[in-house]
Scaffold this motif. Sequence first.
Motif, PDB file in Angstrom:
ATOM      1  N   LEU A 128      18.565 -17.769 -25.805  1.00 18.92           N
ATOM      2  CA  LEU A 128      18.485 -19.179 -26.228  1.00 18.92           C
ATOM      3  C   LEU A 128      19.712 -19.595 -27.031  1.00 18.92           C
ATOM      4  CD1 LEU A 128      14.689 -19.302 -27.138  1.00 18.92           C
ATOM      5  CD2 LEU A 128      15.819 -20.678 -25.375  1.00 18.92           C
ATOM      6  N   PHE A 129      20.188 -18.710 -27.902  1.00 17.00           N
ATOM      7  CA  PHE A 129      21.433 -19.026 -28.624  1.00 17.00           C
ATOM      8  C   PHE A 129      22.572 -19.257 -27.627  1.00 17.00           C
ATOM      9  CE2 PHE A 129      19.840 -16.854 -32.664  1.00 17.00           C
ATOM     10  CZ  PHE A 129      19.788 -18.037 -33.381  1.00 17.00           C
ATOM     11  N   GLY A 130      22.639 -18.423 -26.606  1.00 17.79           N
ATOM     12  CA  GLY A 130      23.692 -18.579 -25.609  1.00 17.79           C
ATOM     13  C   GLY A 130      23.558 -19.853 -24.802  1.00 17.79           C
ATOM     14  N   ILE A 131      22.317 -20.226 -24.477  1.00 17.80           N
ATOM     15  CA  ILE A 131      22.104 -21.477 -23.733  1.00 17.80           C
ATOM     16  C   ILE A 131      22.551 -22.677 -24.570  1.00 17.80           C
ATOM     17  CG2 ILE A 131      20.292 -23.007 -22.846  1.00 17.80           C
ATOM     18  CD1 ILE A 131      18.826 -20.531 -21.849  1.00 17.80           C
ATOM     19  N   MET A 132      22.245 -22.634 -25.871  1.00 11.65           N
ATOM     20  CA  MET A 132      22.718 -23.724 -26.750  1.00 11.65           C
ATOM     21  C   MET A 132      24.238 -23.773 -26.775  1.00 11.65           C
ATOM     22  SD  MET A 132      20.171 -23.450 -30.031  1.00 11.65           S
ATOM     23  CE  MET A 132      18.401 -23.297 -29.830  1.00 11.65           C
ATOM     24  N   LEU A 133      24.866 -22.600 -26.902  1.00 16.82           N
ATOM     25  CA  LEU A 133      26.334 -22.560 -26.929  1.00 16.82           C
ATOM     26  C   LEU A 133      26.915 -23.103 -25.627  1.00 16.82           C
ATOM     27  CD1 LEU A 133      29.048 -21.664 -28.144  1.00 16.82           C
ATOM     28  CD2 LEU A 133      28.649 -19.387 -27.153  1.00 16.82           C
ATOM     29  N   GLY A 134      26.325 -22.704 -24.504  1.00 19.10           N
ATOM     30  CA  GLY A 134      26.826 -23.185 -23.216  1.00 19.10           C
ATOM     31  C   GLY A 134      26.743 -24.691 -23.096  1.00 19.10           C
ATOM     32  N   ASN A 135      25.662 -25.279 -23.572  1.00 20.65           N
ATOM     33  CA  ASN A 135      25.518 -26.738 -23.512  1.00 20.65           C
ATOM     34  C   ASN A 135      26.491 -27.450 -24.442  1.00 20.65           C
ATOM     35  OD1 ASN A 135      23.210 -27.737 -21.710  1.00 20.65           O
ATOM     36  ND2 ASN A 135      22.282 -25.968 -22.721  1.00 20.65           N
ATOM     37  N   ILE A 136      26.739 -26.858 -25.608  1.00 19.64           N
ATOM     38  CA  ILE A 136      27.706 -27.474 -26.528  1.00 19.64           C
ATOM     39  C   ILE A 136      29.111 -27.436 -25.922  1.00 19.64           C
ATOM     40  CG2 ILE A 136      28.865 -27.149 -28.760  1.00 19.64           C
ATOM     41  CD1 ILE A 136      26.135 -26.321 -29.893  1.00 19.64           C
ATOM     42  N   LEU A 137      29.470 -26.318 -25.303  1.00 15.92           N
ATOM     43  CA  LEU A 137      30.804 -26.215 -24.695  1.00 15.92           C
ATOM     44  C   LEU A 137      30.971 -27.211 -23.543  1.00 15.92           C
ATOM     45  CD1 LEU A 137      31.327 -22.341 -24.606  1.00 15.92           C
ATOM     46  CD2 LEU A 137      32.304 -23.990 -26.205  1.00 15.92           C
ATOM     47  N   GLN A 138      29.900 -27.400 -22.764  1.00 19.73           N
ATOM     48  CA  GLN A 138      29.974 -28.373 -21.666  1.00 19.73           C
ATOM     49  C   GLN A 138      29.966 -29.804 -22.177  1.00 19.73           C
ATOM     50  OE1 GLN A 138      27.576 -27.037 -17.875  1.00 19.73           O
ATOM     51  NE2 GLN A 138      26.394 -26.583 -19.698  1.00 19.73           N
ATOM     52  N   GLY A 139      29.335 -30.018 -23.333  1.00 21.91           N
ATOM     53  CA  GLY A 139      29.162 -31.362 -23.858  1.00 21.91           C
ATOM     54  C   GLY A 139      27.806 -31.926 -23.493  1.00 21.91           C
ATOM     55  N   LEU A 140      27.383 -32.906 -24.253  1.00 22.86           N
ATOM     56  CA  LEU A 140      26.109 -33.575 -24.021  1.00 22.86           C
ATOM     57  C   LEU A 140      26.359 -35.079 -23.884  1.00 22.86           C
ATOM     58  CD1 LEU A 140      23.931 -31.697 -26.682  1.00 22.86           C
ATOM     59  CD2 LEU A 140      23.822 -31.423 -24.206  1.00 22.86           C
ATOM     60  N   THR A 158      23.254 -23.769 -14.723  1.00 19.95           N
ATOM     61  CA  THR A 158      23.862 -22.481 -14.358  1.00 19.95           C
ATOM     62  C   THR A 158      24.822 -21.971 -15.435  1.00 19.95           C
ATOM     63  OG1 THR A 158      23.719 -23.129 -12.035  1.00 19.95           O
ATOM     64  CG2 THR A 158      25.172 -21.285 -12.568  1.00 19.95           C
ATOM     65  N   PHE A 159      25.673 -22.867 -15.934  1.00 20.33           N
ATOM     66  CA  PHE A 159      26.685 -22.438 -16.919  1.00 20.33           C
ATOM     67  C   PHE A 159      26.022 -21.981 -18.221  1.00 20.33           C
ATOM     68  CE2 PHE A 159      29.651 -23.191 -20.420  1.00 20.33           C
ATOM     69  CZ  PHE A 159      30.775 -22.527 -19.967  1.00 20.33           C
ATOM     70  N   SER A 160      25.033 -22.759 -18.703  1.00 19.54           N
ATOM     71  CA  SER A 160      24.412 -22.400 -19.984  1.00 19.54           C
ATOM     72  C   SER A 160      23.584 -21.120 -19.861  1.00 19.54           C
ATOM     73  CB  SER A 160      23.544 -23.557 -20.491  1.00 19.54           C
ATOM     74  OG  SER A 160      22.434 -23.768 -19.643  1.00 19.54           O
ATOM     75  N   VAL A 161      22.885 -20.957 -18.732  1.00 24.84           N
ATOM     76  CA  VAL A 161      22.113 -19.718 -18.550  1.00 24.84           C
ATOM     77  C   VAL A 161      23.057 -18.511 -18.456  1.00 24.84           C
ATOM     78  CG1 VAL A 161      20.580 -18.475 -16.974  1.00 24.84           C
ATOM     79  CG2 VAL A 161      20.147 -20.891 -17.495  1.00 24.84           C
ATOM     80  N   PHE A 162      24.176 -18.697 -17.771  1.00 19.07           N
ATOM     81  CA  PHE A 162      25.173 -17.620 -17.697  1.00 19.07           C
ATOM     82  C   PHE A 162      25.690 -17.283 -19.100  1.00 19.07           C
ATOM     83  CE2 PHE A 162      29.538 -16.090 -17.258  1.00 19.07           C
ATOM     84  CZ  PHE A 162      29.347 -15.011 -16.396  1.00 19.07           C
ATOM     85  N   THR A 163      25.942 -18.315 -19.907  1.00 15.82           N
ATOM     86  CA  THR A 163      26.386 -18.076 -21.286  1.00 15.82           C
ATOM     87  C   THR A 163      25.304 -17.345 -22.073  1.00 15.82           C
ATOM     88  OG1 THR A 163      27.609 -20.160 -21.152  1.00 15.82           O
ATOM     89  CG2 THR A 163      27.377 -19.181 -23.325  1.00 15.82           C
ATOM     90  N   GLY A 164      24.050 -17.684 -21.801  1.00 15.74           N
ATOM     91  CA  GLY A 164      22.953 -16.986 -22.472  1.00 15.74           C
ATOM     92  C   GLY A 164      22.934 -15.504 -22.132  1.00 15.74           C
TER      93      GLY A 164
END
Length: 339
Positions: A128-140, A158-164
């Motif tokens: 979950l920490f990784g999914i949050m990081l992935g979404n922040i890097l992509q932007g909201l 896909t990107f956020s789950v991969f980051t997770g």
Amino acid sequence: MDLNMVWFLLIGFLITVYTILDGYDLGVGFLHLFARDEHERRVNISAIGPLWDGNEVWLVTEGGALFAVFPVVYATVLSAFYILFFLLMFSLILRALSIEIRNKAISEGWKRFWDWGFGIGSLSTAVLFGIMLGNILQGLPVDEGHIVAIQSLPLFNTFSVFTGILVLALFTMHGAVYLTLKADGLYLQRVKRLLFTAWVVFIILYSSAIAVTVYSLPDMFEGLVNKPLLIPLAIINLASIIYLPFANRRGQYGRAFTTSAVMIVSIMCLLGLTLFPDMLPSTINPLYNLTAYNASAGPYTLKVMLIIALIALPIITVYAVLINRVFRGKVVLQDEGYE
């Protein structure tokens, strides 16, 4: 250096220390799923039992500081990640319960149930920490009023789950490094093999993540090549990744842990260098990005909070150093509970 930059660095410092300390907690928790017998499970629990709650103080401090100093970022992220934070709280509670009450009964079924709770809670927290990081890097989709409107399902892209998964691999490797400091005998040899496997998995995922990020988020790297700290940080990052398995193979476990911590620091510095001054990019318009300047509290609040931080941070740091020093060394199993 102005107050906004100071607080951007302080928030980064808090996140980094939390990642190092609770990162090995979460890694040990995930590795707990692969423990073969009661001896290995008790070593895992005893290795982090006295430390995990103290390590999470850094997460609470980070959240409090973000609320006071960057309230717009705090409110926007909390609104966007509502379901992720709900799942995160559930995972942290499950993990804490599992650690604390596993040994309250002698039933094997009871212990196995909470062993799974400990492992799954640690796994889901890291992901979950990784999914949050992935979404922040992509932007909201942050609009000009700093309002973000997004459903929960797109957060699991896909990107956020991969980051997770990447964050889980990082914490697993870091947790295995920590366990080499605590385990002994046959379990130590098995942990060393697990560490090497985790290192290989991390290398594959990390290199893939860099390639994917460069391809899919090229805007993140605009201007990065002109920043003087980029090359030294990249060299430190690469050197620490390469040296880690050599230290493990030579039995230099203290150096291996320091190397793993340095690697995490270099990764966090590179992320901060890439984002600054942005704290939450907008996918609607770059002008709507939440930055350390347009999303901060007023100058008076920044000054007061800095005074509080200068008093509180040394106390928390001294506590963290002392508690880790008291419980240093190999785990010696005696009675039920922490050893």
